[in-house]
Write a protein that holds these residues in place. Structure first.
Motif, PDB file in Angstrom:
ATOM      1  N   VAL A 181      15.413  -3.939   5.765  1.00  0.00           N
ATOM      2  CA  VAL A 181      15.851  -2.713   6.604  1.00  0.00           C
ATOM      3  C   VAL A 181      14.770  -2.528   7.562  1.00  0.00           C
ATOM      4  N   GLY A 182      13.780  -3.102   7.761  1.00  0.00           N
ATOM      5  CA  GLY A 182      12.701  -2.863   8.726  1.00  0.00           C
ATOM      6  C   GLY A 182      11.935  -1.823   8.416  1.00  0.00           C
ATOM      7  N   ALA A 183      11.567  -1.289   6.999  1.00  0.00           N
ATOM      8  CA  ALA A 183      10.844  -0.194   6.806  1.00  0.00           C
ATOM      9  C   ALA A 183       9.546  -0.585   6.074  1.00  0.00           C
ATOM     10  N   GLU A 184       8.456   0.205   5.996  1.00  0.00           N
ATOM     11  CA  GLU A 184       7.347   0.016   5.172  1.00  0.00           C
ATOM     12  C   GLU A 184       7.486   0.881   4.259  1.00  0.00           C
ATOM     13  N   VAL A 185       7.179   0.211   2.911  1.00  0.00           N
ATOM     14  CA  VAL A 185       7.459   0.823   1.749  1.00  0.00           C
ATOM     15  C   VAL A 185       5.798   1.540   1.440  1.00  0.00           C
ATOM     16  N   ARG A 186       6.042   2.857   0.904  1.00  0.00           N
ATOM     17  CA  ARG A 186       4.907   3.332   0.369  1.00  0.00           C
ATOM     18  C   ARG A 186       5.039   3.765  -1.188  1.00  0.00           C
ATOM     19  N   PHE A 187       4.275   3.282  -2.034  1.00  0.00           N
ATOM     20  CA  PHE A 187       4.397   3.692  -3.344  1.00  0.00           C
ATOM     21  C   PHE A 187       3.340   4.835  -3.690  1.00  0.00           C
ATOM     22  N   ILE A 188       3.884   5.906  -4.256  1.00  0.00           N
ATOM     23  CA  ILE A 188       3.172   7.031  -4.590  1.00  0.00           C
ATOM     24  C   ILE A 188       2.947   7.364  -6.011  1.00  0.00           C
ATOM     25  N   GLU A 189       1.793   7.379  -6.390  1.00  0.00           N
ATOM     26  CA  GLU A 189       1.441   7.730  -7.788  1.00  0.00           C
ATOM     27  C   GLU A 189       2.058   8.837  -8.149  1.00  0.00           C
ATOM     28  N   TYR A 190       2.550   9.032  -9.448  1.00  0.00           N
ATOM     29  CA  TYR A 190       3.270  10.170  -9.982  1.00  0.00           C
ATOM     30  C   TYR A 190       2.037  11.311 -10.026  1.00  0.00           C
ATOM     31  N   MET A 191       2.284  12.648  -9.477  1.00  0.00           N
ATOM     32  CA  MET A 191       1.296  13.418  -9.330  1.00  0.00           C
ATOM     33  C   MET A 191       1.620  14.733 -10.226  1.00  0.00           C
TER      34      MET A 191
END
Ligand code: SAM
Ligand code: SF4
Length: 340
Positions: A181-191
């Protein structure tokens, strides 16, 4: 003139939460059955948000992100976007949304002048989405994501909170979906933010573990060297595809954090973990002038010493930040009130 806090961090980046309400119940954010909502009469009108934004812009804010709760639940959001987009001082005007209502609104938001959209997407599996959010609207989120590009937006980001044992088997699938889909994925650590009453360190998949798992699939991953105050560290796969990791839990970025947060009822917070905020609605509604508001905001920022995530990291027995009883007494402690 840039106003600096005690660690030399400029007042530049304002997150505006437009509602504390949400149409999902994400396990890591709103896991409880019942919530105490902000009184409706306390919510800032769009003109009030716009006027407060003017004050912040004159003090150096040039990045604004609309968030919530779910920002698209706020009726006629494109009208607020239009007011903000007309301010030349705002260089970057973005929004974070869960995407459920995005397919209906993407075009109007683009036309109103919104620059960028980030959609939260933790899973590609409808059944898992239902377990995670208690709602059956996964298909609408995917439709919303597709509508972003069609509306004309560039630079779509997909934010995924990674929880060990819940969706940590989807890292590769999410990157591959992002490619499609032409998107940059960002993984977020569970806060362990307010609201995350089910948080435990065991459920956190660290940045190191995320990279290890991705390297097992994709081979060597290179860090992208760049000067940035963005929360995500970026990395490149061997085919050039970029992704990010926001490691607020195991490797916080407090030293460069220029973010502050305005809640939908006009409380101003200097850190996601701060227990106290500054009431701007009260003085504003009592008729404070721009100069009076500035004389409240400037010293508050100049005294800012917050390093919330770093302090949490230093704690020996880390547990949820706030217990449910305390959250019910003060909804401002909730992540869905402060905005992410
Ligand atoms: N409702 C919108 C959404 O979900 O995108 C905007 C508000 S939400 C609070 C903003 C971001 O905070 C989302 O990307 C969400 O995944 C993230 N978030 C909420 N609770 C979190 C937690 N405990 N740890 C990490 N990120 C969290
Ligand atoms: Fe989920 Fe965002 Fe709603 Fe929180 S505010 S429950 S993260 S959709």
């Amino acid at each position: 003139m840039a106003y600096l806090d005690t660690l030399g961090r400029p007042l530049r980046n304002l997150r505006i939460s437009v509602t504390d309400r949400c149409n999902l119940r994400c396990q890591y954010c709103m896991p409880e059955e019942e919530y105490v909502w902000l009184p409706r009469e306390d919510l800032l009108h769009f003109e009030e948000i716009s006027q407060l934004a003017d004050v912040f812009v004159e003090l150096g804010v040039d990045k604004v992100r609309l968030t919530g709760g779910e920002p698209l639940l706020r009726r006629d959001l494109p009208r607020l976007v239009r007011l903000l987009a007309a301010k030349p001082g705002i260089r970057d005007l973005a929004m974070t949304t869960n995407g459920v209502l995005l397919s209906e609104q993407a075009q109007a938001l683009y036309e109103a002048g919104l620059h960028r959209v980030t959609v939260s997407l933790d899973t590609l599996r409808p059944e898992r989405f239902k377990q995670l959010t208690r709602r059956d609207t996964h298909a609408r989120v995917l439709e919303g994501i597709e509508a972003v590009g069609r509306a004309g937006f560039k630079g779509l980001k997909l934010d995924s909170v990674v929880m060990r044992g819940t969706n940590d088997d989807e890292l590769v699938d999410l990157i591959e979906y992002g490619k499609r889909v032409g998107a940059e994925v960002r993984f977020i650590e569970y806060m362990d933010v307010g609201g995350a009453t089910l948080w435990s360190l065991d459920a956190v998949l660290s940045r190191t573990a995320i990279l290890e798992r991705l390297e097992r699939h994709y081979g060597p991953i290179e860090p992208v060297v760049e000067e940035s105050t963005a929360p995500a560290d970026r990395f490149a796969l061997s085919d050039g595809i970029l992704f990010g990791i926001i490691s607020s839990t195991t490797a916080p970025f407090c030293r460069s954090c220029d973010r502050s947060r305005l809640t939908a009822d006009g409380m101003w917070y200097l850190c996601l973990y701060a227990k106290q905020g500054t009431d701007l609605r009260g003085p504003f509604r009592r008729g404070a002038s721009k100069e009076e508001l500035k004389s409240l905001i400037i010293p508050t920022w100049q005294q800012r010493a917050e390093r919330g995530a770093e302090q949490r990291l230093a704690m020996a027995n880390r547990a949820p930040l706030v217990q449910i009883g305390e959250l019910k007494k003060d909804p401002h402690l909730e992540m869905h009130t402060r905005g992410g």
